[in-house]
Design an enzyme around this catalytic site. Structure first.
Site, PDB file in Angstrom:
ATOM      1  CG  ASP A 192      -1.827  -0.918   1.146  1.00  0.00           C
ATOM      2  OD1 ASP A 192      -2.153  -1.964   0.248  1.00  0.00           O
ATOM      3  OD2 ASP A 192      -3.087  -0.570   1.546  1.00  0.00           O
ATOM      4  CB  CYS A 217       1.817  -5.847   3.779  1.00  0.00           C
ATOM      5  SG  CYS A 217       3.562  -5.633   4.059  1.00  0.00           S
ATOM      6  CG  ASP A 218      -1.683  -2.197   4.624  1.00  0.00           C
ATOM      7  OD1 ASP A 218      -0.867  -2.627   5.406  1.00  0.00           O
ATOM      8  OD2 ASP A 218      -1.962  -0.988   4.456  1.00  0.00           O
ATOM      9  CE  LYS A 219      -6.433  -2.690   1.921  1.00  0.00           C
ATOM     10  NZ  LYS A 219      -4.856  -2.087   2.556  1.00  0.00           N
ATOM     11  CB  CYS A 222       4.627   0.535   8.015  1.00  0.00           C
ATOM     12  SG  CYS A 222       5.353   0.558   6.347  1.00  0.00           S
ATOM     13  CD  GLU A 255      -4.588   2.335   2.783  1.00  0.00           C
ATOM     14  OE1 GLU A 255      -4.931   1.199   3.574  1.00  0.00           O
ATOM     15  OE2 GLU A 255      -3.511   2.834   2.853  1.00  0.00           O
ATOM     16  CB  SER A 269      -2.782   4.874   5.715  1.00  0.00           C
ATOM     17  OG  SER A 269      -1.867   4.262   6.441  1.00  0.00           O
TER      18      SER A 269
END
Length: 553
Positions: free
Chosen positions: A78, A119-121, A191, A444, A470
């Site tokens: 992302d 990570c995000d997804k 992150c 985002e 985010s």
């Protein structure tokens, strides 16, 4: 074993012949076949080390008497996709990941699987596959990145993102800006704050689908390798026990996860991913459940982006289990976890190795950081079906606020206006046509929110969007406005200068125009035409509203 269908009997000689071509022996044919589902690639810091975790997982599987087979899924960063067309592909990748895991596991009839996302997804995509397939599964999340250290302060990606606004406003020099760019992201891992990836890792552990300590064990920490190997060993036992995800995860498990989410000040993206995950587990999880539990669950630890601490500090203070220990009187302690023990049994075995740090940064139910949890759900004439805000990261003076709208039909237009200095204190920035269908892809808005933050405007400017944020976003940023503009929701009818009322304590988001005026605007509304091809066109036709989790049927 499930895998017997591809390896038992004379009629499966062709299947066995192909397996032997990969090096599988006759003795191994009698053992459980375990999928090692790896999202490794070398463009994402959060994924660049997952090949090493996969090797540890495979070693554990072999130690326990199983046969590992590794395959890979896609993964979108992302941060790299942020602020341009690429972000339209991030949320839609969640379902692609889930579908590819289903295809591989069903086609090859694996007995169990170890999922290695980061990570995000990617984490929710793997979790959704676990719920859909319901074969024995265990998750090894990739682990956080260490924070960088610049100008005598810990830093992370959001430091760089907000640096863009600070640099454009002349608040930092080019040299200082370059230092942030060069030194804030310290290497492998997701992150370094309580952003979406780490929030979802915490949700995975709270749901009981990863081993204790997994969520916050850092990417470069030996603990992560040990957890990966132990997870490989454990999956073979799960196959023998036939302990599947749907036997572990229940409605009460989701309530536990949401309470942890509220206590740690997690990402608003959980309001998309947990309902979608519940859907795959055959359960319902309405948006209102987040608000109900937020009102009952205090915010206990102040983590980036809403506070000073990084996941590094959280891990050293005891991680997810330390927060669950504080919440024990509220949690469903009888819920099973992937190690075969209940949450209560795991908490009984918890050892806090840094008690001073634990006491300093994880507060108590009696003396919390905030009396309510990190997320609030707002409704009203601008968001009849709901919207979300990370209230734990909003300056108290912005909790009740009314201001004039500055309206933009895409993030790029808003970003240009912010960097040009057109957005002034008191404004409410409205970014629309960024919802699941309207984007499509529900981008985002981190570039815009970070630019506001870098220019020092997040204590005097709010942002409202049918897109999302985010996990690194802070400030009065209200997203997931439903219905979205593309569906003719009220956000499509807002004009420059309209007054918008935000009232977080009252959970209200209202457009301050008369009902008659709103009806007149609605009558003349014509949605803009979009020319979308490829996967996004299919996604646009199939995706549901953000208030349902943006599920795809």
């Amino acid at each position: 074993m499930r895998s017997d269908i591809i390896k038992e009997g004379p009629e499966r000689a062709p299947n066995r012949s192909l397996l032997k071509a990969t090096g599988v022996t006759d003795s191994e044919m009698k053992k459980p076949f375990i999928a090692v589902v790896n999202s490794w690639n070398d463009i994402i810091p959060g994924h660049m080390h997952l090949n090493k975790l996969a090797e540890a997982v495979k070693a554990g599987i072999r130690n326990a008497g199983g046969v590992p087979f590794e395959f890979h899924t896609v993964g979108v960063c992302d941060g790299i996709a942020m602020g341009h067309e690429g972000m339209k592909y991030s949320l839609p990748s969640r379902e692609i990941i889930e579908d590819t895991i289903e295809l591989m596991v069903k086609a090859h009839q694996f007995d169990g699987m170890v999922l290695i996302p980061s990570c995000d997804k990617i984490v929710p995509g793997h979790l959704m596959a676990a719920g859909r397939l319901d074969i024995p599964a265990i998750v090894v999340t990739g682990g956080p990145m260490l924070p960088g250290y610049v100008d005598d302060n810990y830093r992370d990606l959001i430091s760089v993102s907000e640096g863009v606004g600070a640099y454009s406003a002349g608040k930092i020099s080019e040299t200082e800006f370059k230092r942030l760019e060069n030194l804030s992201c310290a290497g492998a891992g997701s992150c370094a704050g309580m952003f979406t990836a780490n929030t979802m890792a915490c949700m995975t552990e709270a749901l009981g689908l990863s081993l204790p300590g997994c969520a916050t064990a850092h990417a470069v920490d030996a603990k992560k390798i040990l957890i990966a190997k132990e997870s490989g060993e454990r999956i073979v036992e799960l196959v023998k026990e036939n302990l599947t995800p749907r036997k572990i995860v229940t409605q009460k498990s989701f309530e536990n996860a949401i309470m942890v989410d509220m206590a740690v000040g997690g990402s608003t993206n959980t309001t998309l991913h947990l309902p979608a995950l519940a859907h795959e587990f055959g359960l319902g999880l309405p948006l209102e459940a987040f608000d109900e539990l937020s009102r009952k669950t205090p915010h206990l630890i102040s983590l980036r982006p809403g506070g000073p601490n990084f996941i590094l500090h959280f891990d050293r203070a005891g991680g997810v289990e330390a927060v669950m220990q504080r919440l024990a009187s509220k949690l469903h302690l009888d819920q099973l976890t992937v190690n075969g023990k209940t949450i209560g049994e795991n908490l009984d075995e918890l050892e806090i190795v840094n008690p001073k740090l634990n006491a300093e940064i994880i507060t108590t139910l009696e003396n919390p950081i905030h009396a309510e949890g990190g997320i609030a759900v707002l409704k009203g004439s601008l968001a009849p079906d709901g919207s979300v805000v990370k209230q734990a990261a909003v300056d108290p003076k912005m909790h009740v606020y009314t201001g004039p709208a500055k309206v933009y039909d895409c993030e790029e237009d808003a970003m240009k206006s912010i960097l040009a200095g057109d957005v002034k204190p008191g404004d409410i920035v409205v970014i629309r046509y960024e919802g699941p269908k309207g984007g499509p892809g529900m981008r985002e808005m981190l570039a815009a929110t970070a630019a506001l933050g870098g220019r020092g405007l997040l204590e005097s400017v709010a942002l409202v969007t049918d897109g999302r944020f985010s996990g690194g976003t802070r400030g009065p940023c209200i997203g997931h406005v439903s219905p979205e503009a593309s569906d003719g929701g009220p956000i499509a009818l807002v004009k420059d200068g309209d007054l918008i009322e935000i009232n977080i304590p009252e959970r209200a988001l209202n457009l301050k125009i008369s009902e008659e005026e709103l009806k007149q605007r609605k009558a003349s509304f014509v949605p803009p035409k979009t020319e979308i091809t490829g996967y996004l066109a299919r996604y646009q036709r199939a995706v549901h509203s953000a208030n349902t989790g943006g599920i795809v049927d």
